[in-house]
Design an enzyme around this catalytic site. Structure first.
Site, PDB file in Angstrom:
ATOM      1  N   HIS A  13       0.890  -1.220   0.124  1.00  0.00           N
ATOM      2  CA  HIS A  13      -0.030  -0.210  -0.074  1.00  0.00           C
ATOM      3  C   HIS A  13       0.848   1.189   0.073  1.00  0.00           C
ATOM      4  O   HIS A  13       1.561   1.508   0.884  1.00  0.00           O
ATOM      5  CB  HIS A  13      -1.020   0.081   1.104  1.00  0.00           C
ATOM      6  CG  HIS A  13      -1.782   1.051   1.212  1.00  0.00           C
ATOM      7  ND1 HIS A  13      -3.439   1.002   1.682  1.00  0.00           N
ATOM      8  CD2 HIS A  13      -1.733   2.466   1.197  1.00  0.00           C
ATOM      9  CE1 HIS A  13      -3.705   2.119   1.656  1.00  0.00           C
ATOM     10  NE2 HIS A  13      -2.960   3.352   1.417  1.00  0.00           N
ATOM     11  N   HIS A  15       1.479   5.323  -1.733  1.00  0.00           N
ATOM     12  CA  HIS A  15       0.845   6.576  -2.673  1.00  0.00           C
ATOM     13  C   HIS A  15       2.185   7.153  -3.192  1.00  0.00           C
ATOM     14  O   HIS A  15       3.033   7.555  -2.626  1.00  0.00           O
ATOM     15  CB  HIS A  15       0.302   7.706  -1.757  1.00  0.00           C
ATOM     16  CG  HIS A  15      -1.182   7.065  -1.081  1.00  0.00           C
ATOM     17  ND1 HIS A  15      -2.175   7.064  -1.741  1.00  0.00           N
ATOM     18  CD2 HIS A  15      -1.283   6.226   0.137  1.00  0.00           C
ATOM     19  CE1 HIS A  15      -2.943   6.457  -0.632  1.00  0.00           C
ATOM     20  NE2 HIS A  15      -2.505   6.166   0.361  1.00  0.00           N
ATOM     21  N   ASN A  41      -5.545   7.038  -5.890  1.00  0.00           N
ATOM     22  CA  ASN A  41      -6.254   8.192  -5.637  1.00  0.00           C
ATOM     23  C   ASN A  41      -5.582   9.479  -6.290  1.00  0.00           C
ATOM     24  O   ASN A  41      -5.024  10.294  -5.495  1.00  0.00           O
ATOM     25  CB  ASN A  41      -6.400   8.295  -4.000  1.00  0.00           C
ATOM     26  CG  ASN A  41      -5.199   8.329  -3.257  1.00  0.00           C
ATOM     27  OD1 ASN A  41      -4.065   7.832  -3.643  1.00  0.00           O
ATOM     28  ND2 ASN A  41      -5.227   9.003  -2.026  1.00  0.00           N
ATOM     29  N   LYS A  99      -9.632  -0.371  -5.232  1.00  0.00           N
ATOM     30  CA  LYS A  99      -9.483   0.013  -3.826  1.00  0.00           C
ATOM     31  C   LYS A  99     -11.025   0.885  -3.852  1.00  0.00           C
ATOM     32  O   LYS A  99     -11.295   1.766  -4.673  1.00  0.00           O
ATOM     33  CB  LYS A  99      -8.682   1.414  -4.017  1.00  0.00           C
ATOM     34  CG  LYS A  99      -8.433   1.973  -2.671  1.00  0.00           C
ATOM     35  CD  LYS A  99      -7.702   1.606  -1.798  1.00  0.00           C
ATOM     36  CE  LYS A  99      -7.911   2.218  -0.411  1.00  0.00           C
ATOM     37  NZ  LYS A  99      -6.865   2.120   0.504  1.00  0.00           N
ATOM     38  N   HIS A 136     -10.339   1.188   2.395  1.00  0.00           N
ATOM     39  CA  HIS A 136     -10.019   2.202   3.261  1.00  0.00           C
ATOM     40  C   HIS A 136     -11.239   1.964   4.402  1.00  0.00           C
ATOM     41  O   HIS A 136     -12.518   2.594   4.116  1.00  0.00           O
ATOM     42  CB  HIS A 136     -10.123   3.432   2.673  1.00  0.00           C
ATOM     43  CG  HIS A 136      -9.716   4.545   3.741  1.00  0.00           C
ATOM     44  ND1 HIS A 136      -8.348   5.156   4.080  1.00  0.00           N
ATOM     45  CD2 HIS A 136     -10.577   5.204   4.705  1.00  0.00           C
ATOM     46  CE1 HIS A 136      -8.535   6.080   4.989  1.00  0.00           C
ATOM     47  NE2 HIS A 136      -9.636   6.029   5.445  1.00  0.00           N
ATOM     48  N   HIS A 174      -4.166  -0.498   5.995  1.00  0.00           N
ATOM     49  CA  HIS A 174      -3.813   0.318   7.412  1.00  0.00           C
ATOM     50  C   HIS A 174      -4.729   0.253   8.360  1.00  0.00           C
ATOM     51  O   HIS A 174      -5.246   1.233   9.008  1.00  0.00           O
ATOM     52  CB  HIS A 174      -3.501   1.895   6.755  1.00  0.00           C
ATOM     53  CG  HIS A 174      -4.528   2.220   6.149  1.00  0.00           C
ATOM     54  ND1 HIS A 174      -6.127   2.237   6.170  1.00  0.00           N
ATOM     55  CD2 HIS A 174      -4.400   3.033   4.861  1.00  0.00           C
ATOM     56  CE1 HIS A 174      -6.388   3.016   5.265  1.00  0.00           C
ATOM     57  NE2 HIS A 174      -5.684   3.293   4.285  1.00  0.00           N
ATOM     58  N   ASP A 247       1.504   2.858   3.782  1.00  0.00           N
ATOM     59  CA  ASP A 247       0.787   3.884   3.232  1.00  0.00           C
ATOM     60  C   ASP A 247       1.410   5.319   3.283  1.00  0.00           C
ATOM     61  O   ASP A 247       0.864   6.265   3.936  1.00  0.00           O
ATOM     62  CB  ASP A 247      -0.432   3.865   4.472  1.00  0.00           C
ATOM     63  CG  ASP A 247      -1.552   4.876   4.048  1.00  0.00           C
ATOM     64  OD1 ASP A 247      -1.654   5.296   2.925  1.00  0.00           O
ATOM     65  OD2 ASP A 247      -2.460   5.388   5.229  1.00  0.00           O
ATOM     66  N   HIS A 251       2.925  14.618   1.237  1.00  0.00           N
ATOM     67  CA  HIS A 251       2.222  15.970   0.830  1.00  0.00           C
ATOM     68  C   HIS A 251       3.150  16.842   0.935  1.00  0.00           C
ATOM     69  O   HIS A 251       4.012  16.675   1.809  1.00  0.00           O
ATOM     70  CB  HIS A 251       0.900  16.137   2.032  1.00  0.00           C
ATOM     71  CG  HIS A 251       0.034  15.161   1.566  1.00  0.00           C
ATOM     72  ND1 HIS A 251      -1.026  15.518   0.814  1.00  0.00           N
ATOM     73  CD2 HIS A 251      -0.429  14.017   2.363  1.00  0.00           C
ATOM     74  CE1 HIS A 251      -2.105  14.471   0.793  1.00  0.00           C
ATOM     75  NE2 HIS A 251      -1.751  13.657   1.707  1.00  0.00           N
ATOM     76  N   ALA A 263      -4.306  14.952   5.496  1.00  0.00           N
ATOM     77  CA  ALA A 263      -3.827  13.540   6.080  1.00  0.00           C
ATOM     78  C   ALA A 263      -2.903  12.966   5.289  1.00  0.00           C
ATOM     79  O   ALA A 263      -2.844  12.632   4.060  1.00  0.00           O
ATOM     80  CB  ALA A 263      -5.007  12.680   6.344  1.00  0.00           C
TER      81      ALA A 263
HETATM   82  C1  NCD Z   1      -3.639   8.958   2.093  1.00  0.00           C
HETATM   83  C2  NCD Z   1      -3.287  10.157   1.067  1.00  0.00           C
HETATM   84  O1  NCD Z   1      -2.629  11.291   1.418  1.00  0.00           O
HETATM   85  O2  NCD Z   1      -3.499   9.813  -0.308  1.00  0.00           O
HETATM   86  N1  NCD Z   1      -3.694   9.711   3.137  1.00  0.00           N
HETATM   87  C3  NCD Z   1      -3.430   9.061   4.604  1.00  0.00           C
HETATM   88  O3  NCD Z   1      -3.484   9.584   5.632  1.00  0.00           O
HETATM   89  N2  NCD Z   1      -3.375   7.874   4.683  1.00  0.00           N
HETATM   90  C4  NCD Z   1      -5.015   8.577   1.676  1.00  0.00           C
HETATM   91  C5  NCD Z   1      -5.403   7.573   2.431  1.00  0.00           C
HETATM   92  O4  NCD Z   1      -4.716   6.346   2.257  1.00  0.00           O
HETATM   93  O5  NCD Z   1      -6.310   7.496   3.485  1.00  0.00           O
HETATM   94 ZN    ZN Z   2      -3.164   4.984   1.739  1.00  0.00          ZN
END
Ligand code: NCD
Ligand code: ZN
Length: 343
Positions: A13, A15, A41, A99, A136, A174, A247, A251, A263
């Site tokens: 998992h 991003h 996403n 997802k 999620h 997660h 996860d 950002h 988040a």
């Molecule tokens: C993730 C994101 O920033 O894409 N953020 C997070 O807090 N985990 C999205 C997600 O997996 O919930």
């Molecule tokens: Zn995630």
């Protein structure tokens, strides 16, 4: 123990984002992991197999020459994902999961599912072809306490969905609570869970250490110590239903340190090292390889990776910031020392 050698692990998992941001973070994941389940996403989300395959090409195009890394693609489930899209995804051989973001649950989830019943035909097809649903697992009911949303989702949505589709492969992503651990333990072999390093290492006090800590904010949000302990127990138990998914969710610093910060915690810069810290604290370094390199591949019907990575006991300092496209990114444990280093 001053050296740990593991079969090359997988991150089930992550991003990776897109464009210059992706170019900045990708190498952190590719250095440590042989494969990763890449979240869909993006803005706009990856709804079709064609979009996922184009994204895959962009990832491959940014990989360092000598990297041996395979991105495992996913689709973003919406209220109107047609069952035919599931067949195309399966046929591609490159899409490994779909997802489920409950609409509004987290970053870039507004195109997500508003009511799971709208997806029943699609879930039926996924059950039939054996394409896992990656969940999620948080309720979006604003009346539910933010710390209870995982438990509420399991009771109200996930439990009933699995009763309706008892052979559907599901990864509860997660997980953050004892309730989720217990749910996964008692359900069939078709249900598994990923656990992040940050949920193994921190409880919710980390959000408020001497002031508000935006870089410890993720979703699902950190929980009480008793839940962290349950996660550590599950991760180090040797139970093949639990496996590694960072996860890691980068950002830009300005988006985190804001009046309404988003988040996501970035851990890819030290992912396997951070898990090693958690496993060592639990006196369970011998269980790390199963969790990181064996259980997940088995669940996803992937061949075990060839080759290995080695961690040596050696201090290194996490940079205060990393590059993130044209912006800055604050990694977990910025400015702190990590006692395990990738050889
Ligand atoms: C993730 C994101 O920033 O894409 N953020 C997070 O807090 N985990 C999205 C997600 O997996 O919930
Ligand atoms: Zn995630």
């Amino acid at each position: 123990m001053d050296r740990i050698t593991l079969r090359r692990p997988d991150d089930f998992h992550v991003h990776l984002r897109d464009g210059p941001a992706m170019a900045s973070v990708l190498a952190d994941t590719a250095r440590r992991f042989a494969r990763a389940i890449v979240m869909p996403n993006l803005k706009p989300p990856l709804r079709t197999t064609a979009q996922a395959l184009h994204y895959r090409d962009r990832i491959l195009g940014e990989l360092p020459e000598d990297a041996e890394f395979e991105p495992l693609m996913t689709l973003y489930l919406t209220d109107d994902t047609p069952p035919e899209e599931i067949s195309r995804a399966k046929l591609s051989g490159r899409v490994h999961g779909v997802k489920l973001y409950p609409a509004g649950a987290t970053t870039h989830s507004d195109a997500g599912v508003t009511r799971i019943s709208r997806c029943f035909h699609t879930l039926e097809k996924m059950e039939e072809v054996g394409l896992p649903l990656l969940v999620h697992g948080e309720s979006t009911d604003p009346a539910i306490d933010v710390f209870d949303r995982e438990q509420a989702f399991i009771e109200e949505t996930l439990g009933p969905t699995l009763e309706r589709f008892p052979r559907l492969k599901v990864v509860l992503e997660h997980i953050t609570t004892r309730d989720a651990v217990q749910f996964v333990e008692v359900t069939g072999a078709n249900v598994a869970a990923t656990i992040t390093a940050h949920h193994l290492l921190m409880n919710r006090n980390a959000l408020f250490m001497g002031g508000i800590r935006p870089h410890h904010y993720c979703l699902p949000v950190l929980k009480r110590e008793e839940h962290r302990e349950a996660l550590v127990e599950a991760a180090t138990s040797g139970n093949p239903k639990f496996f590694l998914g960072t996860d890691s969710a980068p950002h830009a610093r300005a988006a985190k340190e804001a009046g309404c910060g988003c988040a996501g915690i970035y851990t890819a810069h030290g992912a396997i090292e951070l898990y090693a810290i958690a496993f060592e604290e639990a006196h369970a370094l011998d269980q790390l390889e199963g969790f990181a390199s064996v259980h997940g591949a088995r669940f996803y019907n992937l061949p075990p990776n060839r080759g290995s990575i080695t961690l040596v006991r050696e201090d290194w300092t996490v940079p205060e910031t990393l590059a993130f496209g044209g912006e800055a990114l604050v990694p977990l444990r910025a400015g702190e020392t990590i006692p395990w280093k990738l050889a």
